[in-house]
Design a protein around this motif. Structure first.
Motif, PDB file in Angstrom:
ATOM      1  N   THR A   1       0.834  -1.200   0.000  1.00 22.63           N
ATOM      2  CA  THR A   1       0.000   0.000   0.000  1.00 22.63           C
ATOM      3  C   THR A   1       0.871   1.254   0.000  1.00 22.63           C
ATOM      4  O   THR A   1       0.588   2.213  -0.725  1.00 22.63           O
ATOM      5  N   ASN A   2       1.912   1.254   0.808  1.00 20.60           N
ATOM      6  CA  ASN A   2       2.835   2.396   0.827  1.00 20.60           C
ATOM      7  C   ASN A   2       3.492   2.577  -0.543  1.00 20.60           C
ATOM      8  O   ASN A   2       3.644   3.708  -1.028  1.00 20.60           O
ATOM      9  N   PHE A   3       3.886   1.460  -1.158  1.00 18.19           N
ATOM     10  CA  PHE A   3       4.464   1.527  -2.500  1.00 18.19           C
ATOM     11  C   PHE A   3       3.452   2.092  -3.491  1.00 18.19           C
ATOM     12  O   PHE A   3       3.796   2.913  -4.354  1.00 18.19           O
ATOM     13  N   ALA A   4       2.178   1.654  -3.396  1.00 19.86           N
ATOM     14  CA  ALA A   4       1.147   2.097  -4.334  1.00 19.86           C
ATOM     15  C   ALA A   4       0.909   3.598  -4.223  1.00 19.86           C
ATOM     16  O   ALA A   4       0.710   4.283  -5.239  1.00 19.86           O
ATOM     17  N   ILE A   5       0.938   4.119  -3.005  1.00 19.82           N
ATOM     18  CA  ILE A   5       0.750   5.561  -2.809  1.00 19.82           C
ATOM     19  C   ILE A   5       1.889   6.334  -3.469  1.00 19.82           C
ATOM     20  O   ILE A   5       1.663   7.299  -4.217  1.00 19.82           O
ATOM     21  N   VAL A   6       3.122   5.905  -3.210  1.00 21.21           N
ATOM     22  CA  VAL A   6       4.283   6.577  -3.796  1.00 21.21           C
ATOM     23  C   VAL A   6       4.253   6.456  -5.315  1.00 21.21           C
ATOM     24  O   VAL A   6       4.503   7.428  -6.047  1.00 21.21           O
ATOM     25  N   ALA A   7       3.931   5.261  -5.824  1.00 18.76           N
ATOM     26  CA  ALA A   7       3.890   5.036  -7.266  1.00 18.76           C
ATOM     27  C   ALA A   7       2.818   5.898  -7.925  1.00 18.76           C
ATOM     28  O   ALA A   7       3.019   6.407  -9.041  1.00 18.76           O
TER      29      ALA A   7
END
Length: 299
Positions: free
Chosen positions: A5-11
């Motif tokens: 989820t953290n990766f998805a937000i940054v991406a």
């Protein structure tokens, strides 16, 4: 899943940043490249999932499963040809529930079951119609090519308002009644705000591709691999790709054939989205059955 989820937000924010650098043609190319790879791949193992979700006493042969699956896809295509309005409506309704379910909003509270189904469905409707609202002219063009008449813009606006009111009302009720749901709801409302910003600042295809790949397809692939193999590893991912290669390649051939035959006509976009919708119908049923069996095991 929290790390993802953290990766998805940054991406997502990174893709918003890229939006100002790439011309529209490059964005469309990258968007379709992602849809043709990860997007189609996330439904490429449906046959294997069906085989694993069937009880041994009700097991079907692979040939029968394949025939039933193909028949559902062909029925979807035929429905788009014969009754495009009904087919498009069904596609939106099914996709809305599927997106809401993928966000983890298919809940298990002690309330009437119709409320538990209505909640992810209204979330998905809000999500889809936020995208439609911010790109209403482009959506009208595509819809016109599918249903063969122009869709009035107030249909989109009023659907967004009504579904938004229902979703907010249910959210307030669940937030007040179930303390365990409060953090989850706060996160989902933040994600919904993120999606609104994404759709508002991006072109139609770019915004949809970012959501569809980062927030839907990849999480679905992760869930499927964990369901099939018990955990996610690179080896399991390679096995997942290998198992789904034939279906993935067949889908690309189908899309390629449509492009070859109709690329110079005004109906290509309508045919393209109709094809994607047709292969979506059986996928949603498979994922719903997988989710039900997974939750049954946990219970």
């Amino acid at each position: 899943m929290l790390k993802y989820t953290n990766f998805a937000i940054v991406a997502s924010f990174f893709c918003l940043w890229l939006n100002s650098f790439f011309p529209k043609e490059i964005q469309i190319f990258i968007s379709f490249l992602l849809i043709f790879t990860f997007g189609i791949l996330h439904g490429a193992n449906d046959l294997l999932l069906i085989k694993n979700t069937n009880d041994s006493k009700n097991a079907f042969s692979f040939t029968k499963i394949l025939i039933y699956y193909v028949l559902v896809v062909l029925s979807g295509l035929l429905l788009f040809y014969l009754v495009p309005v009904l087919a498009l409506l069904l596609f939106i309704l099914v996709s809305a529930f599927h997106f809401g379910d993928q966000q983890g909003l298919y809940l298990d509270f002690d309330v009437p079951k119709w409320l538990l189904i209505l909640y992810p469905f209204t979330y998905g409707i809000v999500l889809l119609f936020l995208l439609f609202f911010f790109h209403i002219n482009e959506v009208q063009i595509i819809v016109t090519e599918i249903i063969r008449f122009k869709l009035p813009s107030y249909y989109i606006n009023e659907t967004l308002i009504i579904s938004g009111l229902i979703f907010i009302s249910l959210s307030v009720y669940f937030y007040w009644k179930f303390e365990s749901f409060r953090k989850k709801l706060e996160r989902e409302l933040f994600f919904l705000l993120l999606f609104a910003i994404l759709f508002k600042t991006s072109d139609l295809i770019w915004g949809f591709a970012i959501y569809f790949i980062i927030w839907h397809s990849i999480p679905s692939i992760l869930d499927q691999i964990k369901y099939l193999h018990g955990s996610f590893t690179f080896t399991h991912f390679i096995a997942y790709c290998r198992n789904g290669f034939v279906y993935w390649f067949a889908s690309l051939l189908g899309i390629g054939l449509l492009y070859f035959l109709f690329r110079d006509t005004e109906i290509f976009n309508g045919l393209f989205f109709s094809f994607l919708a047709a292969i979506t119908f059986p996928h949603v049923l498979v994922i719903l059955k997988m989710s039900h069996k997974k939750h049954s095991k946990i219970a």
